[in-house]
Design an enzyme around this catalytic site. Structure first.
Site, PDB file in Angstrom:
ATOM      1  N   GLY A  25       0.752  -0.845   0.252  1.00 27.41           N
ATOM      2  CA  GLY A  25      -0.014   0.014  -0.052  1.00 27.41           C
ATOM      3  C   GLY A  25       0.851   1.040  -0.477  1.00 27.41           C
ATOM      4  O   GLY A  25       0.093   2.271   0.825  1.00 27.41           O
ATOM      5  N   ALA A  26       2.154   0.953  -0.860  1.00 25.64           N
ATOM      6  CA  ALA A  26       3.230   2.027  -0.795  1.00 25.64           C
ATOM      7  C   ALA A  26       2.899   3.495  -1.424  1.00 25.64           C
ATOM      8  O   ALA A  26       3.149   4.456  -1.352  1.00 25.64           O
ATOM      9  CB  ALA A  26       4.639   1.533  -1.014  1.00 25.64           C
ATOM     10  N   ALA A  27       1.465   3.662  -1.982  1.00 21.13           N
ATOM     11  CA  ALA A  27       1.668   4.618  -3.009  1.00 21.13           C
ATOM     12  C   ALA A  27      -0.006   5.436  -2.281  1.00 21.13           C
ATOM     13  O   ALA A  27      -0.170   6.171  -2.831  1.00 21.13           O
ATOM     14  CB  ALA A  27       1.107   4.153  -4.145  1.00 21.13           C
ATOM     15  N   ASN A 111     -11.465  -3.189   3.451  1.00 23.78           N
ATOM     16  CA  ASN A 111     -10.348  -3.409   4.161  1.00 23.78           C
ATOM     17  C   ASN A 111      -9.834  -5.051   4.075  1.00 23.78           C
ATOM     18  O   ASN A 111      -9.088  -5.090   4.234  1.00 23.78           O
ATOM     19  CB  ASN A 111      -9.906  -2.564   5.252  1.00 23.78           C
ATOM     20  N   ILE A 134      -1.623  -2.191   9.756  1.00 26.13           N
ATOM     21  CA  ILE A 134      -1.780  -0.635   9.697  1.00 26.13           C
ATOM     22  C   ILE A 134      -3.556  -0.130   9.287  1.00 26.13           C
ATOM     23  O   ILE A 134      -4.699   0.146   9.852  1.00 26.13           O
ATOM     24  CB  ILE A 134      -1.184   0.357   9.228  1.00 26.13           C
ATOM     25  N   SER A 135      -3.857  -1.422   8.352  1.00 30.08           N
ATOM     26  CA  SER A 135      -5.264  -1.141   7.703  1.00 30.08           C
ATOM     27  C   SER A 135      -6.350  -1.111   8.658  1.00 30.08           C
ATOM     28  O   SER A 135      -6.185  -2.296  10.053  1.00 30.08           O
ATOM     29  CB  SER A 135      -5.712  -2.798   6.920  1.00 30.08           C
ATOM     30  N   ASN A 136      -7.436  -0.402   8.562  1.00 37.00           N
ATOM     31  CA  ASN A 136      -8.206  -0.049   9.657  1.00 37.00           C
ATOM     32  C   ASN A 136      -9.432  -1.258   9.129  1.00 37.00           C
ATOM     33  O   ASN A 136      -9.696  -1.467   7.991  1.00 37.00           O
ATOM     34  CB  ASN A 136      -8.745   1.157  10.240  1.00 37.00           C
ATOM     35  N   ASP A 167      -1.742   5.493  18.770  1.00 35.39           N
ATOM     36  CA  ASP A 167      -3.037   6.031  19.749  1.00 35.39           C
ATOM     37  C   ASP A 167      -1.930   6.609  21.074  1.00 35.39           C
ATOM     38  O   ASP A 167      -2.357   7.072  22.002  1.00 35.39           O
ATOM     39  CB  ASP A 167      -3.581   4.849  20.280  1.00 35.39           C
ATOM     40  N   HIS A 194      -7.823  -0.978  19.002  1.00 36.93           N
ATOM     41  CA  HIS A 194      -8.226   0.599  18.167  1.00 36.93           C
ATOM     42  C   HIS A 194      -9.009   1.604  17.724  1.00 36.93           C
ATOM     43  O   HIS A 194      -9.203   1.506  16.642  1.00 36.93           O
ATOM     44  CB  HIS A 194      -6.547   0.154  17.031  1.00 36.93           C
TER      45      HIS A 194
END
Length: 337
Positions: A25-27, A111, A134-136, A167, A194
């Site tokens: 997901g670098a872009a 996601n 990291i993806s929520n 957080d 989270h």
């Protein structure tokens, strides 16, 4: 014999060999600033950037920065395994960002499938890598990742982390402002999950000590819990907390990489598999150098949680709101992969 030692050194912690790290997901809005921060790391030898589009431009741009980290870009599902091959650590910020009016359940609907697909590729290509999600919504995407790895036979709970460092970073920043001190001198455990009410900043455990009237303490807790919404509203539809998330993710990634070299005393809060409560996953202190398994820290975290007055304000029953989504996500796993 010397030649054997030199060869063996490449496989030993602390050998000085730098890690290969993938950002999936670098872009995206988090991926780009995260990749920029990691390009400056002295723990990384190669940075492998993957996304479904626009990766080549990001990789080219970063490659012009004068640090020793090599950068390679990979675009599209056909090159996903190439991006992952040989990686010791994988960071996953992939997915859609939160927009005004969106709940974390809305994010989950999109996601969940993205994270499941990426984790399948991780399991097939670099099953021993440490994986930082990291993806929520993290409260649901981490259990999804765990189920994918279980199905593949590669699940190691000590190597799967939900990145909740943002957080902690927010709590440190807000408390430092109140105390008029440097944030690097502030320590505050943030446990639970989270998302909203599951984010439990233990204000009674803050160092240096923080003394607030109950109303002000409640307001501070609410701000920490709702800080993501604060950013979404401030950006007025133009995005979510991308820059602060990237900074927090870089901090957590660096902690993992330092632990991989054998450095001791590295402790961060993370959303991990846990028997600390009746819940299957829980954000708590983990000892990275002990690959997220340290009984002393486990006991300290439980004592900290039970002793904190904040735990009375936010009882563990509130966490069940989020884990109901996690159960649903596991149930739906067969539909999304």
């Amino acid at each position: 014999m010397d030649r054997v030692k030199r060869i063996a050194a490449h496989f030993l912690p602390g050998s000085g060999v730098k890690a290969k790290v993938a950002v999936l997901g670098a872009a995206g809005g988090i991926g780009q600033p995260l990749a920029l921060l990691l390009k400056g790391s002295n723990q990384i030898g190669e940075l492998s950037l993957y996304d479904v589009a626009n990766t080549a431009g990001v990789a080219c741009d970063l490659s012009h920065i004068s640090t020793a980290v090599k950068v390679k870009g990979y675009t599209g599902p056909g090159h996903l395994q190439d991006a992952l091959r040989g990686c010791q650590l994988v960071v996953v910020p992939a997915g859609v960002p939160r927009k005004p009016g969106m709940t974390r359940d809305d994010l989950f609907n999109i996601n969940a499938g993205i994270v499941a697909t990426l984790c399948e590729a991780i399991a097939a290509t670099c099953p021993d890598a440490w994986v930082c999600i990291i993806s929520n919504p993290v409260n649901s995407t981490v259990p999804i990742a765990a189920e994918v790895f279980k199905r593949a036979g590669s699940y190691n709970p000590a190597r799967l982390f939900g990145v909740t460092t943002l957080d902690v970073v927010r709590a440190e920043a807000f408390i430092a402002e109140l105390l008029n001190v440097d944030p690097k001198d502030v320590s505050v455990p943030v446990v639970g999950g989270h998302a909203g009410a599951t984010i439990l900043p233990l204000l009674s455990q803050v160092r240096p000590p923080l003394q607030l009237e109950p109303a002000k303490a409640q307001a501070l807790m609410a701000r920490i819990q709702d800080a993501g919404t604060e950013v979404v509203n401030a950006k007025a539809g133009a995005g979510s907390a991308t820059l602060s998330m990237a900074w927090a993710a870089a901090r957590f990634t660096e902690a993992c990489l330092r632990a991989m070299t054998g450095e001791g005393g590295i402790v961060e809060c993370s959303y991990v598999a846990s028997s600390l409560t009746s819940l299957p996953f829980f954000a708590r202190y983990v000892n990275e150098a002990a690959t997220a398994s340290c009984s002393a820290l486990h006991r300290d975290a439980l004592g900290c949680l039970l002793a904190a007055a904040d735990a009375q304000t936010f009882p563990l029953s509130l966490l069940k709101m989020s884990w109901s989504t996690a159960v649903i996500s596991t149930w739906l796993l067969g539909l999304v992969i």
